[in-house]
Design a protein around this motif. Structure first.
Motif, PDB file in Angstrom:
ATOM      1  N   VAL A 159      54.544  27.234  29.950  1.00  0.00           N
ATOM      2  CA  VAL A 159      55.053  27.373  31.309  1.00  0.00           C
ATOM      3  C   VAL A 159      54.748  26.089  32.054  1.00  0.00           C
ATOM      4  CG1 VAL A 159      55.063  28.776  33.382  1.00  0.00           C
ATOM      5  CG2 VAL A 159      54.401  29.806  31.230  1.00  0.00           C
ATOM      6  N   CYS A 160      55.732  25.489  32.669  1.00  0.00           N
ATOM      7  CA  CYS A 160      55.508  24.268  33.435  1.00  0.00           C
ATOM      8  C   CYS A 160      55.516  24.620  34.913  1.00  0.00           C
ATOM      9  CB  CYS A 160      56.612  23.254  33.156  1.00  0.00           C
ATOM     10  SG  CYS A 160      56.786  22.933  31.405  1.00  0.00           S
ATOM     11  N   ILE A 161      54.435  24.284  35.592  1.00  0.00           N
ATOM     12  CA  ILE A 161      54.368  24.630  37.009  1.00  0.00           C
ATOM     13  C   ILE A 161      54.124  23.378  37.842  1.00  0.00           C
ATOM     14  CG2 ILE A 161      53.510  26.941  36.530  1.00  0.00           C
ATOM     15  CD1 ILE A 161      50.737  25.940  37.480  1.00  0.00           C
ATOM     16  N   VAL A 205      49.838  26.832  30.116  1.00  0.00           N
ATOM     17  CA  VAL A 205      50.427  26.454  31.394  1.00  0.00           C
ATOM     18  C   VAL A 205      50.129  24.974  31.644  1.00  0.00           C
ATOM     19  CG1 VAL A 205      48.419  27.360  32.652  1.00  0.00           C
ATOM     20  CG2 VAL A 205      50.540  26.930  33.878  1.00  0.00           C
ATOM     21  N   LEU A 206      51.160  24.235  32.021  1.00  0.00           N
ATOM     22  CA  LEU A 206      51.016  22.795  32.192  1.00  0.00           C
ATOM     23  C   LEU A 206      51.358  22.397  33.631  1.00  0.00           C
ATOM     24  CD1 LEU A 206      51.856  19.867  30.042  1.00  0.00           C
ATOM     25  CD2 LEU A 206      53.379  20.111  31.972  1.00  0.00           C
ATOM     26  N   CYS A 207      50.535  21.502  34.182  1.00  0.00           N
ATOM     27  CA  CYS A 207      50.809  21.027  35.531  1.00  0.00           C
ATOM     28  C   CYS A 207      50.464  19.546  35.629  1.00  0.00           C
ATOM     29  CB  CYS A 207      50.019  21.842  36.546  1.00  0.00           C
ATOM     30  SG  CYS A 207      50.487  21.499  38.242  1.00  0.00           S
ATOM     31  N   VAL A 210      45.771  20.119  41.820  1.00  0.00           N
ATOM     32  CA  VAL A 210      46.690  21.023  41.128  1.00  0.00           C
ATOM     33  C   VAL A 210      45.971  21.951  40.152  1.00  0.00           C
ATOM     34  CG1 VAL A 210      48.533  19.300  41.328  1.00  0.00           C
ATOM     35  CG2 VAL A 210      47.343  19.578  39.145  1.00  0.00           C
ATOM     36  N   VAL A 211      44.692  21.649  39.865  1.00  0.00           N
ATOM     37  CA  VAL A 211      43.920  22.531  38.988  1.00  0.00           C
ATOM     38  C   VAL A 211      43.859  23.935  39.603  1.00  0.00           C
ATOM     39  CG1 VAL A 211      41.632  22.924  38.010  1.00  0.00           C
ATOM     40  CG2 VAL A 211      42.623  20.633  37.983  1.00  0.00           C
ATOM     41  N   VAL A 240      46.763  23.057  30.795  1.00  0.00           N
ATOM     42  CA  VAL A 240      46.803  21.631  30.516  1.00  0.00           C
ATOM     43  C   VAL A 240      47.035  20.926  31.840  1.00  0.00           C
ATOM     44  CG1 VAL A 240      48.019  19.761  29.345  1.00  0.00           C
ATOM     45  CG2 VAL A 240      47.751  21.979  28.210  1.00  0.00           C
ATOM     46  N   HIS A 241      46.123  20.028  32.172  1.00  0.00           N
ATOM     47  CA  HIS A 241      46.272  19.265  33.407  1.00  0.00           C
ATOM     48  C   HIS A 241      46.574  17.818  33.038  1.00  0.00           C
ATOM     49  CE1 HIS A 241      44.278  17.216  37.081  1.00  0.00           C
ATOM     50  NE2 HIS A 241      45.571  17.349  37.254  1.00  0.00           N
TER      51      HIS A 241
END
Lengths: 441, 258
Positions: B5-7, B61-63, B69-70, B85-86
């Motif tokens: 999921v990209c947020i 989940v990636l941001c 943004v964490v 994943v940050h």
């Protein structure tokens, strides 16, 4: 013929790191380097390979902390000083890179509008875009072409001519019957690679957004979505203006290094051009060989939510009576419906009214709802959050009725009425009825 | 099944936005941030799919963005994602959608994600490009503006929202990407026990430099507040009088009353 003077080449120098200044911004210099001369160390600082560096100054420009500077050897410095004393060389070395870029861009000419169709019926936004495309083509001095893709859609070409296209590129085959990203993407790319337009406009509809994104990726070019303003600058670049942050800020975006320049525009943002009956143009029939079996995605069915007497399309209405939080409750929307009925219009709503469950989501006007451009927009009890304003401010006439004199809706209203909607709206409806009855007698 | 999921974290849209001194973004002082609304639908859909499939599913989940943004990643973890994943990048707002999509595609490349969910668009930029571009870069099948989602027998059946109330139902094989639109689902609120559990979930940091090798294709040249339309005529007074004047305006501007 006099003697030919060979201009002394201006030394370009090499980039080097200024100690202690790097903020480890995330390798912007590395990504900007055209010759891969920059590696990053563990601390996130650049290591520059002097043998590879061509002195293009890109990394120096991109550095946010001024941590990179150009470095010249003593000999080069001496040469520079000499050149300076000689009164700044007139021959500013013609940048080979810039020349190559200009040549590459010049290979692309013409403005295209993608004509979106569902089951042979064109989306109105395509004609709106032809209107805008006409202006852009005139500014660039090129022709305006429509791109028509579908199955048995040749008649759409003549429609496109009536709305201003000079030419139409037509892909007509059963495989294009229903929109699928894959087939349309291949079709459009085939045309783009063959005829090389400099600008492509598409409607910012579900289909247009999907297709434009895919085409831009494959062509590796820039795309600006949901533009509200399009113009040409003095270097043939498309200046694309769009709202960001829910309309709070406008951004102008350019794609000056890649072609075609692509933009999508929401329906009802551009004005509908006048239809010129009998206008003709050239149809260029193309084929793009593709077998149905090559396309992975299948369309199972196309459903329409149209119920019985027809779906209310607020985006296409000439009169809209909209209600917001100030309507106080669901039951009060009946009052707006009565007024809308008298005017032959429809009822819209702001997001707060939709969130409160007073109106269904398809009636919502604004950033996350529909963009409308009616002749008359009557805003009742809508304070006018910017998200709402971006959806309706291009209406020909905006009439706002609100109790709060300071409400932002009055800033975009052609006529602002400070007062109680529960008195004014029924009074208006009554007057309209009287008038009509008087006329019918 | 591996899901991604990209947020994105965006400023709360109720904030008052001002252009910053550099003229390339808004001034970010005093802004509250939250997870992009459309990405919440993406997270919710991924978590629902995981619940449907049981423990065989794993949701990443990636941001991309600065350290703040964490918070958004943690919310997604509390909603039910398995790992975060940050990709730290203080300057992500200066990157164009092409670069952001390239970075995401570079991350996902070779990791064998079966399904990727993204929001239909972000609330701040709203370009609606990153999802489709990622799909194209990875060669995934893609459905955008998805308002209905069903997975079974190795294929996705998605309802897409088209214009004017028209919906299309598409079936696509895996690997696939879906961009999620308002109406797809109702995102859950993270419960306290889940928030506590989320604290133990791992958040990996991947440097942007490892992922991004692309130059921007589009540049923002100007950033400015919208021009204010001059306010029009403000009418005040007696109701009957106001209604008469309004009728006059309608008569003058339109043909309904003629």
């Amino acid at each position: 013929m006099t003697e030919i003077k060979k201009p002394v080449k201006k030394p370009r120098g090499k980039a080097c790191l200024v100690a202690g200044k790097c903020i480890a911004c995330g390798a912007r210099c590395q990504s900007s380097c055209p010759v891969d001369a920059i590696e990053m160390n563990e601390a996130g600082e650049p290591i520059i390979d002097m043998a590879k560096c061509i002195g293009c100054v890109k990394c120096v420009k991109v550095c946010p902390a001024q941590a990179l500077d150009m470095f010249f050897t003593p000999e080069e410095q001496q040469l520079l000083d000499q050149l300076m004393q000689a009164g700044a060389p007139q021959v500013e070395e013609v940048d080979a890179e810039a020349a190559a870029l200009a040549a590459r861009l010049a290979a692309y000419r013409g403005v295209w509008v993608f004509v979106e169709q569902t089951e042979g019926e064109a989306a109105k936004v395509s004609w709106e875009l032809l209107g805008k495309g006409r202006e852009l083509a005139a500014a660039l001095g090129v022709e305006l072409a429509a791109v028509v893709i579908g199955d048995n859609v040749a008649e759409l070409c003549s429609e496109a001519f009536a709305y201003g296209a000079d030419k139409a590129y037509l892909l007509d085959a059963p495989v294009f019957r229903h929109y699928r990203t894959e087939s349309y993407l291949k079709g459009v790319c085939h045309l783009v690679e063959r005829y090389r337009p400099e600008v492509i406009l598409m409607g910012a509809t579900g289909l247009g957004r999907d297709l434009a994104g895919a085409v831009a990726t494959v062509q590796k070019t820039g795309l600006t979505a949901d533009c509200t303003g399009l113009a040409i600058d003095d270097r043939r670049n498309l200046m694309q203006t769009r709202p960001a942050f829910g309309g709070n800020i406008m951004a102008t975006i350019m794609c000056d290094k890649y072609r075609p320049q692509m933009a999508t525009v929401r329906p009802h943002v551009m004005a509908m051009p006048e239809r010129q009956e009998g206008r003709t143009g050239e149809i260029v029939r193309e084929s793009c060989p593709m077998a149905e079996t090559d396309i992975l995605v299948k369309v199972l069915e196309v459903m329409s939510d149209k119920k019985g007497k027809g779906q209310i399309d607020i985006a296409g209405a000439d009169f809209i009576v909209s209600g917001g939080r100030g309507m106080m409750g669901k039951e009060n929307f009946a009052m707006l419906q009565e007024l809308a009925d008298e005017l032959g219009g429809v009822v819209g709503a702001s997001r707060s009214a939709v969130d409160a469950g007073w109106m269904p989501p398809e009636r919502q006007v604004g950033q996350t709802g529909k963009t409308v451009r009616p002749k008359i927009y009557i805003a009742c009890g809508i304070s006018g959050a910017i998200q709402h304003l971006v959806g309706m401010q291009d209406s020909d006439t905006v009439i706002a009725i609100n109790r709060d004199r300071e409400a932002p809706i009055f800033e975009v209203a052609s006529y602002g009425i400070v007062g109680d909607i529960f008195q004014i709206v029924p009074a208006m409806t009554a007057r309209l009825r009287e008038l009509k009855q008087a006329k019918n007698k | 099944m591996k899901l991604l999921v990209c947020i994105k974290q965006v400023p709360d849209m109720e904030s008052r936005f001002k252009v910053n001194d550099g003229g390339d973004w808004f001034a970010d002082a005093d802004l509250a941030y939250r997870m992009n609304e459309y990405d919440e639908y993406a997270v919710e859909q991924a978590v629902r799919l995981k619940e449907q499939l049981g423990d065989t599913a794993d949701v990443t989940v990636l941001c991309i963005g600065p350290d703040r943004v964490v918070e958004a990643i943690k919310k997604a973890l509390a909603m039910g994602c398995d790992r975060g994943v940050h990709v730290p990048d203080a300057a992500v707002h200066l990157k164009d959608p092409w670069q952001v999509a390239s970075a995401i595609a570079a991350f996902a490349q070779g990791k064998g994600f079966d399904l990727i969910f993204t929001g239909m668009q972000s609330q701040d930029r709203g370009s609606a490009q990153v999802g489709v571009t990622v799909a194209e870069l990875l060669g995934y099948s893609c459905a955008s503006t998805v308002v209905g989602f069903d997975y079974g027998a190795g294929a996705v059946t998605a309802r897409r929202e088209l214009e004017g109330g028209v919906k299309a139902v598409v079936r696509m094989p895996l690997p696939a990407l879906a961009t999620c639109q308002l109406g797809l689902n109702e995102p859950r609120y993270p419960t306290l026990p889940n928030i506590m559990k989320a604290k133990k979930k791992e958040i990996v940091t991947v440097p942007m430099g490892e992922l991004l090798k692309e130059e921007p294709v589009a540049t923002t040249t100007r950033f400015y507040p919208p021009a204010k339309k001059g306010g029009g005529v403000v009418l005040e007074g007696d109701v009957g009088d106001l209604a008469d004047r309004l009728l006059g305006i309608l008569k003058e501007k339109t043909t309904v009353l003629r």
